[in-house]
Design a protein around this motif. Structure first.
Motif, PDB file in Angstrom:
ATOM      1  N   ARG A 176       0.840  -1.203   0.000  1.00  0.00           N
ATOM      2  CA  ARG A 176       0.000   0.000   0.000  1.00  0.00           C
ATOM      3  C   ARG A 176       0.877   1.256   0.000  1.00  0.00           C
ATOM      4  N   VAL A 177       0.395   2.282  -0.675  1.00  0.00           N
ATOM      5  CA  VAL A 177       0.965   3.628  -0.602  1.00  0.00           C
ATOM      6  C   VAL A 177      -0.165   4.546  -0.170  1.00  0.00           C
ATOM      7  N   TRP A 178      -0.050   5.041   1.013  1.00  0.00           N
ATOM      8  CA  TRP A 178      -1.140   5.759   1.664  1.00  0.00           C
ATOM      9  C   TRP A 178      -2.339   4.809   1.734  1.00  0.00           C
ATOM     10  N   TYR A 179      -3.425   5.124   1.077  1.00  0.00           N
ATOM     11  CA  TYR A 179      -4.606   4.262   1.117  1.00  0.00           C
ATOM     12  C   TYR A 179      -4.856   3.573  -0.217  1.00  0.00           C
ATOM     13  N   ARG A 180      -3.860   3.536  -1.062  1.00  0.00           N
ATOM     14  CA  ARG A 180      -4.027   2.945  -2.390  1.00  0.00           C
ATOM     15  C   ARG A 180      -3.264   1.628  -2.472  1.00  0.00           C
ATOM     16  N   ASN A 181      -3.928   0.595  -2.977  1.00  0.00           N
ATOM     17  CA  ASN A 181      -3.282  -0.695  -3.164  1.00  0.00           C
ATOM     18  C   ASN A 181      -2.336  -0.646  -4.351  1.00  0.00           C
ATOM     19  N   CYS A 182      -1.124  -1.187  -4.133  1.00  0.00           N
ATOM     20  CA  CYS A 182      -0.114  -1.184  -5.189  1.00  0.00           C
ATOM     21  C   CYS A 182       0.193  -2.584  -5.706  1.00  0.00           C
ATOM     22  N   GLY A 183      -0.596  -3.559  -5.331  1.00  0.00           N
ATOM     23  CA  GLY A 183      -0.344  -4.923  -5.785  1.00  0.00           C
ATOM     24  C   GLY A 183      -0.006  -5.840  -4.630  1.00  0.00           C
ATOM     25  N   GLN A 184       0.173  -7.091  -4.958  1.00  0.00           N
ATOM     26  CA  GLN A 184       0.396  -8.122  -3.948  1.00  0.00           C
ATOM     27  C   GLN A 184       1.803  -8.684  -4.060  1.00  0.00           C
ATOM     28  N   VAL A 185       2.356  -9.068  -2.890  1.00  0.00           N
ATOM     29  CA  VAL A 185       3.664  -9.713  -2.809  1.00  0.00           C
ATOM     30  C   VAL A 185       3.463 -11.063  -2.127  1.00  0.00           C
ATOM     31  N   SER A 186       3.969 -12.120  -2.740  1.00  0.00           N
ATOM     32  CA  SER A 186       3.804 -13.461  -2.178  1.00  0.00           C
ATOM     33  C   SER A 186       5.151 -14.161  -2.077  1.00  0.00           C
ATOM     34  N   VAL A 187       5.249 -15.050  -1.103  1.00  0.00           N
ATOM     35  CA  VAL A 187       6.467 -15.820  -0.849  1.00  0.00           C
ATOM     36  C   VAL A 187       6.081 -17.281  -0.700  1.00  0.00           C
ATOM     37  N   THR A 188       6.793 -18.148  -1.399  1.00  0.00           N
ATOM     38  CA  THR A 188       6.660 -19.595  -1.251  1.00  0.00           C
ATOM     39  C   THR A 188       8.051 -20.156  -0.999  1.00  0.00           C
ATOM     40  N   ALA A 189       8.198 -20.925   0.076  1.00  0.00           N
ATOM     41  CA  ALA A 189       9.520 -21.440   0.447  1.00  0.00           C
ATOM     42  C   ALA A 189       9.397 -22.875   0.923  1.00  0.00           C
ATOM     43  N   LYS A 190      10.499 -23.603   0.774  1.00  0.00           N
ATOM     44  CA  LYS A 190      10.556 -25.000   1.190  1.00  0.00           C
ATOM     45  C   LYS A 190      11.979 -25.351   1.586  1.00  0.00           C
ATOM     46  N   ILE A 191      12.113 -26.175   2.633  1.00  0.00           N
ATOM     47  CA  ILE A 191      13.388 -26.776   3.019  1.00  0.00           C
ATOM     48  C   ILE A 191      13.191 -28.280   3.111  1.00  0.00           C
ATOM     49  N   ASP A 192      14.294 -29.031   2.977  1.00  0.00           N
ATOM     50  CA  ASP A 192      14.144 -30.478   2.818  1.00  0.00           C
ATOM     51  C   ASP A 192      13.774 -31.205   4.100  1.00  0.00           C
ATOM     52  N   ARG A 193      14.069 -30.628   5.284  1.00  0.00           N
ATOM     53  CA  ARG A 193      13.736 -31.298   6.538  1.00  0.00           C
ATOM     54  C   ARG A 193      13.647 -30.283   7.662  1.00  0.00           C
ATOM     55  N   LYS A 194      13.255 -30.792   8.822  1.00  0.00           N
ATOM     56  CA  LYS A 194      13.063 -29.929   9.987  1.00  0.00           C
ATOM     57  C   LYS A 194      14.251 -29.973  10.942  1.00  0.00           C
ATOM     58  N   GLY A 195      14.943 -31.094  11.021  1.00  0.00           N
ATOM     59  CA  GLY A 195      16.044 -31.259  11.962  1.00  0.00           C
ATOM     60  C   GLY A 195      17.403 -31.025  11.335  1.00  0.00           C
TER      61      GLY A 195
END
Length: 408
Positions: A176-195
């Motif tokens: 947003r810029v002031w009260y105007r929408n300027c578009g969307q930003v998205s993130v998709t992430a993955k890692i191979d394991r948790k430990g």
């Protein structure tokens, strides 16, 4: 001036390595000796050993009520994990023990509890400590004390299904810029394991889709969160332990990370089993979005002590690099594979005649059998499995066969 006959009172722990302090875990035996050096003969009432281990938290919060009144609130709690007492030297029948001048060694050993212990830890508002305390009691003299701390590390094996599972997620926000929408930003992430274990590298597979009219900068950070709990109140401290910055993603552009590496520094293992102290780790893939708060995708981590086995490492690394690219292949494969084509359908008639051996002349008793087409016999053996492998030759050469001369 009172002359003290005790020159030295110390606790020495046995260690498998000469230059390294010992490290223990639940169920281990802690052994060592108490060293007492006397400058002259001395009467001793008792020499007592106390092994203790506990988790403790404590902090103070200041609160104001109105403009002139202020008060402080103390928060504290404790969980005990080890409490063992032993008398290394005890006077019997009220008689004192006379020790000659010189050095005296008193060996000791005790076993840590078999239940899960908590790893030694030092934090801002709490700690987990284990120690051996020795007290020397003498008549007409102050009690002499000595304390020796030791380290306990509860093993965390990352070679478990829960810690080998891939971690992935998607988040988006509107710029947003002031009260105007300027578009969307998205993130998709993955890692191979948790430990993971300290010193390992985490390959990050991510995609940043910037549909806004401004540039954004992606980042990845590893944070450590220390949580302290007392009397229903929680106090936390977050610390950034590793960072990774990427290139700016322009407006209406997209950027992909194909295994960008972030290394885990030498940090303590995760603490998840303590009621009042927890140490947790998180991988945050962040993007600064104009006009709003930072877009952050959180992937939980567990820092263990037992590294990945070689076979598990190879399997997980291969699957992490190609699991996304092989999705189309899984969708294309049918559940029931078709049988292979017949050999006669892939060669010409001339090749079949050249490769087929010369059949012997039929005899009278086989005339009825040969009236059946040849492919009827082939069909019976189309889907039979191949013969089992054997180290023994099923058709050995005859014993009277002469070996072939290599020089001929």
């Amino acid at each position: 001036m009172i002359f003290d006959k005790v020159k030295r009172l110390a606790v020495v722990l046995d260690s498998p390595e000469l230059d390294a302090p010992p490290v223990f875990s639940s169920g281990d035996v802690v052994s060592g000796r108490v060293v007492l050096e006397l400058s002259a003969s001395c009467r001793v009432e008792a020499l007592k050993l106390h092994a203790e281990g506990s988790a403790r938290v404590h902090w103070t919060e200041s609160r104001s009520a109105g403009s002139s009144t202020a008060y402080t609130q103390n928060y504290s709690d404790e969980v005990e994990y080890l409490n063992r007492r032993e008398a290394l030297l005890q006077a019997e029948g009220g008689e004192l023990t006379l020790l000659a001048a010189g050095r005296h060694d008193f060996p000791f050993s005790f076993q840590l509890p078999d239940e899960t212990l908590v790893t030694s830890f030092e934090g801002e508002h709490g700690s987990v400590r284990y120690w051996v305390k020795v007290k020397l009691h003498r008549p007409w003299a102050a009690v002499r004390k000595v304390k020796k701390e030791f380290t306990v590390i509860q093993p965390i094996d990352i070679n478990t299904p829960a810690l080998l599972a891939p971690q992935a997620g998607t988040r988006d926000k509107t710029a947003r810029v002031w009260y105007r929408n300027c578009g969307q930003v998205s993130v998709t992430a993955k890692i191979d394991r948790k430990g993971y274990t300290p010193g390992e590298v985490i390959p990050i597979f991510a995609e940043f889709d910037n549909s806004s009219s401004r540039s954004v900068i992606p980042k990845a950070i590893i944070t450590q969160t220390q949580s302290f709990v007392a009397r229903g109140t929680q106090r936390q401290k977050r610390t950034v332990v590793a960072t990774l910055s990427g290139e700016a993603v322009g407006a209406r552009r997209r950027q992909t990370w194909q295994g960008r590496a972030i290394k885990i520094p030498p940090v303590g293992p995760s603490i998840l089993q303590c009621r009042i102290i927890k140490v947790e780790y998180m991988l945050r893939v962040c993007v600064g979005v104009p006009g709003t708060s930072k877009l952050s995708l959180e992937l939980p981590l567990v820092i263990g002590t037992i590294p990945l086995h070689p076979f598990g490492s190879r399997t997980s690394s291969v699957s992490s690099q190609y699991s996304v690219n092989l999705d189309w292949l899984r969708m294309a494969l049918p559940e029931q594979p078709e049988p292979p084509p017949e050999y006669s359908s892939v060669i010409t008639e001339e090749e079949a005649e050249q490769q087929s051996p010369t059949a012997p002349q039929p005899v009278d008793d086989l005339s009825g059998i040969l009236e059946r087409p040849l492919m009827a016999f082939v069909q019976e053996f189309r889907f039979l499995p191949p013969p089992m492998y054997s180290e023994v030759d099923p058709n050995p050469p005859p014993c009277n066969m002469r070996p072939r001369c290599m020089t001929c």
